[in-house]
Design an enzyme around this catalytic site. Structure first.
Site, PDB file in Angstrom:
ATOM      1  N   ASP A  47      -0.151   3.145  -0.835  1.00 50.94           N
ATOM      2  CA  ASP A  47      -0.780   3.594   0.407  1.00 50.94           C
ATOM      3  C   ASP A  47       0.063   3.220   1.620  1.00 50.94           C
ATOM      4  O   ASP A  47       0.137   3.978   2.597  1.00 50.94           O
ATOM      5  CB  ASP A  47      -2.182   2.997   0.545  1.00 50.94           C
ATOM      6  N   ASP A  62      -6.650  -0.985  -5.925  1.00 50.08           N
ATOM      7  CA  ASP A  62      -6.458  -1.451  -4.552  1.00 50.08           C
ATOM      8  C   ASP A  62      -6.704  -2.950  -4.526  1.00 50.08           C
ATOM      9  O   ASP A  62      -7.518  -3.471  -5.300  1.00 50.08           O
ATOM     10  CB  ASP A  62      -7.439  -0.754  -3.601  1.00 50.08           C
TER      11      ASP A  62
END
Length: 182
Positions: free
Chosen positions: A152, A134
């Site tokens: 995401d 991330d």
């Protein structure tokens, strides 16, 4: 014998979409963008050291061994395989669903591949690294939203599309059924 206009307005008579799996190109785009941006973030950012881009947005390399919002991240490692199986099962199920959509379900044809691409992008990370990379970090007034990635974004946009289609598609089908009766 029903006329052509009544057949097209009857929600139960709408034909299946021709070649719905052609929409999987969207999944490929999400996977490629996701892996490319994760590779770039992993090579140019130092772990957990934010790089301010805007007053409310940082690039911050983080590794998530859990799921959304680091759910189950503090467990000893079984969650890696659990989430991998969920991603595989969801991708297969959503692909089957995509193959069966009707011609009027264009939003569904976009939403499902976005989710599939996001699931497979994060699956790659889980299988290869043991965690999901991330790096997108938004914050305001000292509050930080959990970091996320392009996969995401695909999953989120796809989920919004599914919800929208669920609500608006039902309205559209009900309206068509009422017009059919008139």
């Amino acid at each position: 014998m029903p006329n052509a206009s009544s057949t097209t307005n009857d929600p139960n008579q709408w034909p299946p979409m021709r070649r719905p799996l052609r929409w999987l190109w969207l999944a490929v785009v999400i996977i490629v963008l996701d892996l490319l941006t994760k590779y770039t973030a992993s090579h140019f950012l130092n772990y957990a050291q934010p790089v301010e881009v805007l007053p409310f947005f940082n690039l911050t390399l983080l590794h998530n061994t859990g799921a959304a919002f680091s759910f189950l991240a503090d467990h000893p490692g079984w969650q890696r395989w659990f989430f991998a199986l969920i991603a595989i099962g969801a991708s297969i199920g959503l692909t089957v669903w995509l193959s069966r959509i009707r011609a009027d379900e264009k939003l569904l044809a976009v939403a499902l591949p976005l989710i599939i691409g996001g699931a497979l992008g994060n699956l790659y990370d889980r299988l290869v690294h043991g965690y999901v990379v991330d790096f997108l970090s938004f914050h305001a007034a000292g509050w930080y939203y959990p970091a996320f990635n392009v996969a995401d974004i695909g999953i989120t946009l796809g989920a919004v599309g599914l919800i929208w289609e669920s609500v608006m598609g039902d309205r559209r089908r009900k309206k068509a059924a009422l017009q059919q009766r008139d």
